[in-house]
Design an enzyme around this catalytic site. Sequence first.
Site, PDB file in Angstrom:
ATOM      1  N   ASP A  65       0.844  -1.198   0.000  1.00  0.00           N
ATOM      2  CA  ASP A  65       0.000   0.000   0.000  1.00  0.00           C
ATOM      3  C   ASP A  65       0.879   1.248   0.000  1.00  0.00           C
ATOM      4  O   ASP A  65       1.991   1.207   0.505  1.00  0.00           O
ATOM      5  CB  ASP A  65      -0.822   0.080   1.296  1.00  0.00           C
ATOM      6  CG  ASP A  65      -2.132  -0.653   1.212  1.00  0.00           C
ATOM      7  OD1 ASP A  65      -2.456  -1.158   0.131  1.00  0.00           O
ATOM      8  OD2 ASP A  65      -2.820  -0.723   2.231  1.00  0.00           O
ATOM      9  N   TYR A  67       1.934   4.751   1.771  1.00  0.00           N
ATOM     10  CA  TYR A  67       1.868   5.231   3.152  1.00  0.00           C
ATOM     11  C   TYR A  67       0.538   5.949   3.358  1.00  0.00           C
ATOM     12  O   TYR A  67       0.056   6.649   2.466  1.00  0.00           O
ATOM     13  CB  TYR A  67       3.014   6.190   3.447  1.00  0.00           C
ATOM     14  CG  TYR A  67       4.393   5.554   3.420  1.00  0.00           C
ATOM     15  CD1 TYR A  67       4.729   4.538   4.310  1.00  0.00           C
ATOM     16  CD2 TYR A  67       5.370   5.997   2.530  1.00  0.00           C
ATOM     17  CE1 TYR A  67       5.997   3.963   4.305  1.00  0.00           C
ATOM     18  CE2 TYR A  67       6.638   5.429   2.525  1.00  0.00           C
ATOM     19  CZ  TYR A  67       6.946   4.413   3.414  1.00  0.00           C
ATOM     20  OH  TYR A  67       8.199   3.853   3.407  1.00  0.00           O
ATOM     21  N   PHE A  78       7.891   2.547  -0.601  1.00  0.00           N
ATOM     22  CA  PHE A  78       8.901   2.761   0.441  1.00  0.00           C
ATOM     23  C   PHE A  78       9.490   4.170   0.463  1.00  0.00           C
ATOM     24  O   PHE A  78      10.136   4.544   1.441  1.00  0.00           O
ATOM     25  CB  PHE A  78      10.049   1.729   0.346  1.00  0.00           C
ATOM     26  CG  PHE A  78       9.617   0.321   0.581  1.00  0.00           C
ATOM     27  CD1 PHE A  78       9.286  -0.121   1.855  1.00  0.00           C
ATOM     28  CD2 PHE A  78       9.507  -0.576  -0.474  1.00  0.00           C
ATOM     29  CE1 PHE A  78       8.868  -1.435   2.074  1.00  0.00           C
ATOM     30  CE2 PHE A  78       9.096  -1.890  -0.262  1.00  0.00           C
ATOM     31  CZ  PHE A  78       8.775  -2.317   1.015  1.00  0.00           C
ATOM     32  N   HIS A 187       9.622  -9.128   5.125  1.00  0.00           N
ATOM     33  CA  HIS A 187       9.389  -7.694   4.953  1.00  0.00           C
ATOM     34  C   HIS A 187      10.316  -6.896   5.873  1.00  0.00           C
ATOM     35  O   HIS A 187      10.635  -7.345   6.987  1.00  0.00           O
ATOM     36  CB  HIS A 187       7.924  -7.374   5.273  1.00  0.00           C
ATOM     37  CG  HIS A 187       7.487  -6.036   4.794  1.00  0.00           C
ATOM     38  ND1 HIS A 187       7.701  -4.881   5.521  1.00  0.00           N
ATOM     39  CD2 HIS A 187       6.848  -5.659   3.657  1.00  0.00           C
ATOM     40  CE1 HIS A 187       7.213  -3.858   4.848  1.00  0.00           C
ATOM     41  NE2 HIS A 187       6.692  -4.302   3.718  1.00  0.00           N
TER      42      HIS A 187
END
Length: 220
Positions: A65, A67, A78, A187
Amino acid sequence: MQVRIDESWRQVLQPEFDKPYFEILTSFVRHAYATKTCYPPARLIFHAFDACPFDKVRVVILGQDPYHEPGQAEGWAFSVPEGVRIPPSLENIYKEQQRDLGISAPASGHLARWVEQGVLLLNATLTVEAHRAGSHQGKGWEELTDAAIMALNERRQHLVFMLWGSYAQRKGQFINRRRHLVLEAPHPSPLSAYRGFIGCGHFSAANDYLQQHGLQPIRW
């Protein structure tokens, strides 16, 4: 939806734009942005595709997704804009980069330097409602981003796919491992980074693979 996208990607994804699901997705996103606070800013929804042309992609890093807090999302997985505090997952990415390559962690979380070298920072879902992680999942974005990954898989060769976490690994399960390098790890979030992400060596492995195939390494 006004799609701001590099022409190379427009040609690749036009068949998706013409499908019924994309029309439904467009209506959903327009309504969401008109009635709620959503991220990233509308002009940056397709930023990943606009900033990294199809034929320039060398590495693909898959996120889930955007942020969902104010000022963070800029349409790249990221990455955060200049001046925004580096999120915990990206801090861990920098820690592994430093451990793996021996280079100092950057002061900025803005990853334009990667994108400019052909690193596609692609989230599976391109929009999200403020403060509600996963709120725009299952609306059609995943079908579009699957099509993008499939096109890279089939039309390009010797790409590096970095799949961090089970979600990204499921999304990339169809990638041809004989044609591309697929790197998998937990992750980089604080919940799982020390279960195998820290120590994975993906940055050096990616560069070794690129150089083995006569391609320029990424200046991480």
